[in-house]
Write a protein that holds these residues in place. Structure first.
Motif, mmCIF file in Angstrom:
data_model
loop_
_atom_site.group_PDB
_atom_site.id
_atom_site.type_symbol
_atom_site.label_atom_id
_atom_site.label_comp_id
_atom_site.label_asym_id
_atom_site.label_seq_id
_atom_site.Cartn_x
_atom_site.Cartn_y
_atom_site.Cartn_z
ATOM 1 N N LEU A 94 38.993 35.918 45.286
ATOM 2 C CA LEU A 94 39.524 35.745 43.930
ATOM 3 C C LEU A 94 38.566 36.304 42.884
ATOM 4 C CD1 LEU A 94 41.076 32.165 44.230
ATOM 5 C CD2 LEU A 94 42.299 34.343 44.048
ATOM 6 N N GLU A 95 37.269 36.164 43.132
ATOM 7 C CA GLU A 95 36.280 36.737 42.204
ATOM 8 C C GLU A 95 36.368 38.260 42.199
ATOM 9 O OE1 GLU A 95 32.541 35.155 43.454
ATOM 10 O OE2 GLU A 95 32.892 33.173 42.562
ATOM 11 N N LYS A 96 36.543 38.845 43.381
ATOM 12 C CA LYS A 96 36.684 40.303 43.460
ATOM 13 C C LYS A 96 37.957 40.762 42.747
ATOM 14 C CE LYS A 96 34.047 41.658 47.576
ATOM 15 N NZ LYS A 96 33.219 40.464 47.781
ATOM 16 N N LEU A 97 39.022 39.990 42.899
ATOM 17 C CA LEU A 97 40.294 40.357 42.267
ATOM 18 C C LEU A 97 40.212 40.308 40.743
ATOM 19 C CD1 LEU A 97 42.695 38.487 44.699
ATOM 20 C CD2 LEU A 97 42.716 40.945 44.261
ATOM 21 N N GLU A 98 39.325 39.473 40.222
ATOM 22 C CA GLU A 98 39.152 39.400 38.770
ATOM 23 C C GLU A 98 38.452 40.631 38.217
ATOM 24 O OE1 GLU A 98 37.121 35.861 37.674
ATOM 25 O OE2 GLU A 98 38.777 34.517 38.187
ATOM 26 N N ASN A 99 37.631 41.272 39.055
ATOM 27 C CA ASN A 99 36.791 42.370 38.573
ATOM 28 C C ASN A 99 37.171 43.743 39.111
ATOM 29 O OD1 ASN A 99 34.839 40.649 37.110
ATOM 30 N ND2 ASN A 99 34.351 39.877 39.146
ATOM 31 N N GLU B 299 40.382 46.402 41.047
ATOM 32 C CA GLU B 299 41.801 46.652 41.276
ATOM 33 C C GLU B 299 42.036 46.917 42.760
ATOM 34 O OE1 GLU B 299 44.461 46.695 39.240
ATOM 35 O OE2 GLU B 299 43.298 46.061 37.496
ATOM 36 N N LEU C 289 48.237 33.707 43.065
ATOM 37 C CA LEU C 289 48.481 35.052 42.533
ATOM 38 C C LEU C 289 49.916 35.203 42.044
ATOM 39 C CD1 LEU C 289 46.556 37.174 45.198
ATOM 40 C CD2 LEU C 289 45.925 36.870 42.796
ATOM 41 N N ALA D 64 50.604 33.442 38.867
ATOM 42 C CA ALA D 64 50.031 34.145 37.715
ATOM 43 C C ALA D 64 50.782 35.436 37.407
ATOM 44 C CB ALA D 64 48.559 34.450 37.976
ATOM 45 N N ASP E 63 51.110 38.005 39.488
ATOM 46 C CA ASP E 63 50.500 39.157 40.155
ATOM 47 C C ASP E 63 51.365 39.573 41.337
ATOM 48 O OD1 ASP E 63 48.888 40.999 41.500
ATOM 49 O OD2 ASP E 63 47.051 39.999 40.865
#
Length: 202
Positions: free
Chosen positions: A41-46, A48, A70, A73, A75
């Protein structure tokens, strides 16, 4: 253009094997790995990504929890559940939550990852096809202004003919209104075509 894939599994060795085999089946795939839902989830925030391939059960959470978060939200990222659990209720729940595919882990990894590569490409194409168009604000404003001007001019003339009809029942006035309605319809069709053809896109 490379397809970016996020692999999520708490089995570090399996992640490494999966990354290597997927890149062997398609060198254009860009593989990023995460060993937990939290890290994913942290990677998905930063970053694509085009597709997520996730295990079902992990120590900190589950792939279904991540999928549900996801989708809640909004996504629409491609999501594949890849797991050793074959319970029917898990399969049904994952698909109901919006997973694109549900794959059981197999012993013949090379054959399975060839199939997963095809799934990744199919999911990526499907998601790309439904991505919303982006339109520059300045371009959109000019388009709306021009369309409003054209429509206002046509409707003003229709009102003019209607006023004349109130004073005199002349067939020519009705013909004039008919021509203007056709012109209005054509203008709206042109506007829709411009949008559909992506002429307003960045």
């Amino acid at each position: 253009m490379a397809i970016r894939v996020l692999l999520v599994d708490d089995d570090i060795e399996l992640l490494d094997i999966a990354r290597i085999l997927l890149q062997q089946t398609d060198p254009d795939l860009e593989i990023v790995v995460s060993s937990s839902v939290k890290d994913a989830l942290e990677k998905l925030e930063n970053e694509e990504f085009d597709v997520i391939i996730s295990d079902y059960l992990m120590p900190d959470s589950s792939g279904l929890d991540m999928l549900e978060a996801l989708r809640a939200a909004g996504d629409n990222i491609g999501f594949v559940i890849w797991t050793g659990h074959s319970k029917e209720e898990v399969v049904i729940k994952s698909l109901n939550l919006g997973a694109d595919y549900y794959i059981l882990k197999g012993e013949d990894y090379r054959r399975q990852f060839s199939a997963i590569r095809d799934i990744i490409q199919n999911v990526s194409k499907k998601k790309s096809a439904i991505k919303p168009q982006t339109i520059k604000q300045e371009t959109a404003s000019k388009f709306i202004h021009k369309l409003s001007h054209d429509v206002a001019g046509i409707t003003h003339n229709i009102i003019g003919y209607a006023t004349l009809l109130e004073e005199e029942n002349n067939p020519d006035y009705m013909k004039g209104i008919g021509r203007l309605l056709t012109k209005l319809n054509d203008r709206v069709k042109t506007a829709v075509s411009e949008i559909d053809n992506g002429e307003l896109n960045d």
